[in-house]
Scaffold this motif. Structure first.
Motif, PDB file in Angstrom:
ATOM      1  N   GLU A  67     -75.803   5.034   3.642  1.00 35.48           N
ATOM      2  CA  GLU A  67     -75.672   3.775   4.371  1.00 35.48           C
ATOM      3  C   GLU A  67     -74.733   2.806   3.652  1.00 35.48           C
ATOM      4  OE1 GLU A  67     -80.157   3.724   6.417  1.00 35.48           O
ATOM      5  OE2 GLU A  67     -79.727   2.553   4.604  1.00 35.48           O
ATOM      6  N   LEU A  68     -74.842   2.758   2.344  1.00 31.69           N
ATOM      7  CA  LEU A  68     -74.013   1.830   1.571  1.00 31.69           C
ATOM      8  C   LEU A  68     -72.551   2.281   1.540  1.00 31.69           C
ATOM      9  CD1 LEU A  68     -76.426   1.029  -1.404  1.00 31.69           C
ATOM     10  CD2 LEU A  68     -75.836  -0.449   0.510  1.00 31.69           C
ATOM     11  N   GLU A 118     -76.262  -5.990  -1.396  1.00 30.24           N
ATOM     12  CA  GLU A 118     -76.392  -4.904  -0.424  1.00 30.24           C
ATOM     13  C   GLU A 118     -77.685  -4.156  -0.680  1.00 30.24           C
ATOM     14  OE1 GLU A 118     -71.632  -3.787  -0.006  1.00 30.24           O
ATOM     15  OE2 GLU A 118     -72.935  -2.571  -1.271  1.00 30.24           O
ATOM     16  N   GLY A 120     -79.781  -0.391   0.862  1.00 32.09           N
ATOM     17  CA  GLY A 120     -79.783   0.752   1.772  1.00 32.09           C
ATOM     18  C   GLY A 120     -79.759   2.049   1.002  1.00 32.09           C
ATOM     19  N   GLY A 168     -68.658  -1.641   1.206  1.00 35.21           N
ATOM     20  CA  GLY A 168     -68.729  -2.871   0.411  1.00 35.21           C
ATOM     21  C   GLY A 168     -68.651  -2.610  -1.088  1.00 35.21           C
ATOM     22  N   LYS A 171     -70.917   1.225   4.704  1.00 38.33           N
ATOM     23  CA  LYS A 171     -70.614  -0.207   4.793  1.00 38.33           C
ATOM     24  C   LYS A 171     -69.255  -0.538   4.175  1.00 38.33           C
ATOM     25  CE  LYS A 171     -75.343  -2.057   4.824  1.00 38.33           C
ATOM     26  NZ  LYS A 171     -76.327  -2.895   4.089  1.00 38.33           N
TER      27      LYS A 171
END
Length: 569
Positions: free
Chosen positions: A549-550, A543, A545, A555, A553
Motif C-alpha cells: 500500500e505504501l 504514512e 499501511g 510517498g 502511494k
C-alpha cells in the motif's frame, strides 16, 4: 520524626553521644584533682595517704574515661553506620520510584554522588562530628563555670569571649553557604564527567579523543580544586581571627586576677587555675570551630540527600493492568524532551492486537520516543495512550511494564552469570525453562561452548560478550517473560552479518507466538511483511499501511524503499 524518615536516629547512636559527653566531662574532673593537689602543696598538707588517694582517684577517672570512650565510640560508629545503611537502602528504594525520565536527563552523576559521597559525608556527622561537638561544648561550659566559681570577673571574661562564637559561626556559615554549595555542585559535575569518561573510554580511544575529553574532565577537576581553595582560604582567616581573640583571653584573665591575688582575695592556686583555663578553652574552641565548620559543610550533603528524598515519584494506580486485548492507541499525543522543542506532534495511530507493526523513518523523527512512551519511560505532554482500550496515563509505569517485553539496541546486562541475567525476566523459573528460552533465542549453542556454560560471568554490562551474544541473551529474556506486548528497538543494528542473521532467526522465533509487536527497523527489507508500517516524519505519522500500500502511494516510504534498493544493488 516520621516512621519512614531515612535520617531517623537509633538508640545506639544516642548511647554513643551520651557516653562521648560523659567521657568529656570526666576529663574535666582530672583538672579538679590537680586543683586539690595544688591546694595540698600550697597548704603543706600533703601526706602519702592523700597522694595515694589522689592517684587512685585519677586512675579511676582515666579507667572510667577509657571505658566510656571505648563503649561510646563503638556504639556511635555502629549507630551512625546503621543510619547510613538505612539512608542508602531508602535511596535505593527511592530510585525505583523516581520517574525513569530523570535517569535519561543527565541525573546519574548526581545520584551516584548523593548515594556515595554525600551519604559518607553525612555519616561523618553522625560518627564523629556530633559526639565531639556536644562533648567539647559541654566541657567548655563546665570549665567556664569552674572559673566563675574560682573568680567571677575572670569567668565573665571567658563568657564574653565565648559570645564571640556567634559572629564567628555566622561568618563561617555564610562561607559554607557560598562556597560549600558551589563545591558540592562542581563535585557532582566532576563525578558525572568521570562516569562519562570511563564509560566512553573505548570510543574516546577509537577516535583519538582521549586528550579532548580528558581535558574536559581535568578542567572540571581543576574548577573543583579552585572552589575548594577559595573555600578554605576564606574560612581559615575567620577561624584564625577568632582563635587569636580566644588566646588573648589569657593575658586578660591574668591581668584581671593579678590584683585580687596580690591582695590575698584570690589564692595562688586559684590564680594558677584561672590562668590555665583560657589555654584549655582556646584549644577547645579551635576544635569546636573546625567541627562546626565541617558540620555545616556536611549538612549540605544532608540537604542533597533530602532533595533526592523529596523528588517527585511516579504517580499512577498500582492496580494490575488487565485487558482482554492489547492493541495500542495513540490519540493526539504530544511530547517534547525539552520545552518548546516538540518531538511528537498530535501523533495518532493504532497498533492492532496480536499484529506486527513496524515503525520506520529518519533518525531523530521520533521512532524510539514512541516506544519510550508506550513503556512509560516518559509521560506524554498531551493526548492519550491506551492499551486494550484502557488509558495508561494514570497507570503506574511498573504495571504497564508488566505487560511488555523489550529488546533494545543497547542491551544492559548485570555483572552476573548468563543464567541469572536471563532469570531476571521471571525470577521463579527453572533452569530448564531458561535453557528452553535460550534455544528459541538461538543462543544455547554459544553458551554451551563456553567453559562454564550458563554459569559464565557476563562482566560489567556484559563486556565479556559480543554484541550479537548480548542481543540474543536479551531476546531470551523477552521470550522467557512472555508478555503480550513486545517492543523491538532496532535489535539488529550495529551487528556483523553473521550475528545479524542469528539475531534475525531469534526474533523470528520470538514472533511465533501471537503478540502485539512494535518494531523499529533501520532496514526496510526486515519489515516489508509487517501487518502495518508507520512512517514517522518530523514528529508526525506521515504514512501508514502495508508495504504494498505504501509503495503504491509513492510517498516517503516509497522513496526510502527505492533508495535502499539502489544501495543493495
Amino acid at each position: 520524626m516520621k516512621a519512614n524518615d531515612p535520617f531517623k536516629k537509633n538508640v545506639r547512636f544516642g548511647i554513643g553521644v551520651f557516653f562521648t559527653v560523659l567521657e568529656g566531662l570526666l576529663s574535666a574532673c582530672v583538672y579538679m584533682a590537680i586543683y586539690l593537689l595544688l591546694n595540698m602543696l600550697l597548704n603543706n598538707t600533703v601526706t602519702i595517704e592523700h597522694l595515694n588517694n589522689l592517684t587512685f582517684l585519677i586512675i579511676g577517672f582515666f579507667t572510667v574515661r577509657l571505658i566510656a570512650y571505648g563503649f561510646g565510640y563503638t556504639q556511635g560508629q555502629i549507630g551512625g553506620g546503621a543510619v547510613s545503611r538505612q539512608i542508602r537502602l531508602y535511596l535505593g528504594d527511592k530510585f525505583k520510584r523516581i520517574p525513569l525520565s530523570r535517569f535519561h536527563q543527565g541525573q546519574i552523576g548526581q545520584y551516584v554522588n548523593t548515594m556515595t559521597s554525600d551519604v559518607s559525608n553525612y555519616e561523618q556527622i553522625l560518627t564523629h562530628r556530633t559526639g565531639n561537638l556536644v562533648k567539647n561544648i559541654s566541657l567548655s561550659v563546665m570549665l567556664i563555670l569552674f572559673v566563675c566559681f574560682l573568680y567571677l570577673p575572670a569567668g565573665l571574661i571567658l563568657i564574653a569571649i565565648s559570645l564571640l562564637f556567634i559572629p564567628n559561626m555566622w561568618l563561617s556559615f555564610r562561607i559554607v553557604k557560598k562556597y560549600g554549595n558551589a563545591r558540592n555542585s562542581v563535585c557532582a559535575e566532576a563525578v558525572s564527567s568521570i562516569v562519562e569518561y570511563v564509560n566512553g573510554i573505548q570510543t574516546l580511544r577509537a577516535y583519538g579523543m582521549s586528550g579532548t575529553r580528558n581535558k574536559t574532565t581535568t578542567d572540571i577537576l581543576r574548577e573543583y580544586s579552585k572552589v575548594s581553595y577559595k573555600y578554605e582560604a576564606t574560612g581559615i582567616p575567620v577561624s584564625f581571627f577568632f582563635n587569636m581573640l580566644t588566646w588573648l583571653s589569657l593575658p586578660a584573665v591574668m591581668l584581671m586576677t593579678s590584683k585580687p591575688w596580690m591582695l590575698g582575695i584570690v589564692s595562688g592556686v586559684d590564680y594558677l587555675m584561672v590562668a590555665m583555663m583560657p589555654m584549655l578553652l582556646a584549644k577547645l574552641y579551635m576544635t569546636i570551630s573546625v567541627d562546626l565548620f565541617g558540620y555545616k559543610n556536611m549538612m549540605i550533603s544532608k540537604r542533597k540527600i533530602q532533595a533526592v528524598v523529596n523528588e517527585p515519584e511516579e504517580t499512577g494506580s498500582m492496580e494490575p493492568l488487565h485487558t482482554a486485548t492489547h492493541e495500542i492507541t495513540f490519540d493526539n499525543v504530544d511530547f517534547s524532551y525539552v520545552p518548546g522543542e516538540p518531538v511528537l506532534k498530535h501523533a495518532t495511530f493504532t497498533v492492532p492486537d496480536q499484529k506486527l507493526t513496524a515503525i520506520v523513518g529518519d533518525s531523530g523523527s521520533g521512532k524510539s520516543t514512541i516506544l519510550n512512551l508506550i513503556a512509560k519511560y516518559y509521560e506524554a505532554n498531551g493526548g492519550t495512550i491506551s492499551i486494550g482500550g484502557k488509558p495508561i496515563n494514570h497507570v503506574a509505569a511498573e504495571r504497564v511494564l508488566e505487560q511488555i517485553s523489550m529488546v533494545d539496541q543497547d542491551v544492559f546486562l548485570f555483572d552476573d552469570t548468563i543464567r541469572e541475567n536471563i532469570r531476571h525476566a521471571r525470577p521463579n523459573v527453572t533452569d530448564e525453562e531458561i535453557e528452553a528460552a535460550c534455544r528459541e533465542a538461538n543462543c544455547d549453542g554459544f553458551i554451551r561452548r563456553m567453559e562454564k556454560g550458563y554459569d559464565t560471568p557476563t562482566g560489567e554490562n556484559g563486556n565479556l560478550l559480543s554484541g550479537g551474544e548480548r542481543q540474543r541473551i536479551s531476546i531470551a529474556r523477552a521470550i522467557l517473560k512472555n508478555s503480550p506486548i513486545l517492543l523491538l528497538d532496532e535489535a539488529t543494528a550495529s551487528l556483523d552479518i553473521e550475528n545479524e542473521l542469528a539475531v534475525k532467526q531469534a526474533i523470528a522465533n520470538l514472533l511465533k507466538e501471537k503478540k502485539t509487536v512494535v518494531m523499529i527497523a533501520h532496514t526496510l527489507s526486515i519489515v516489508k511483511n509487517a501487518d502495518q508500517i508507520l512512517v514517522v516524519s518530523d514528529g508526525k505519522i506521515a504514512e501508514a499501511g502495508t508495504h504494498d500500500e505504501l509503495l503504491a502511494k509513492g510517498g516517503k516510504y516509497a522513496a526510502m524503499w527505492n533508495a535502499e534498493q539502489k544501495l543493495s544493488a
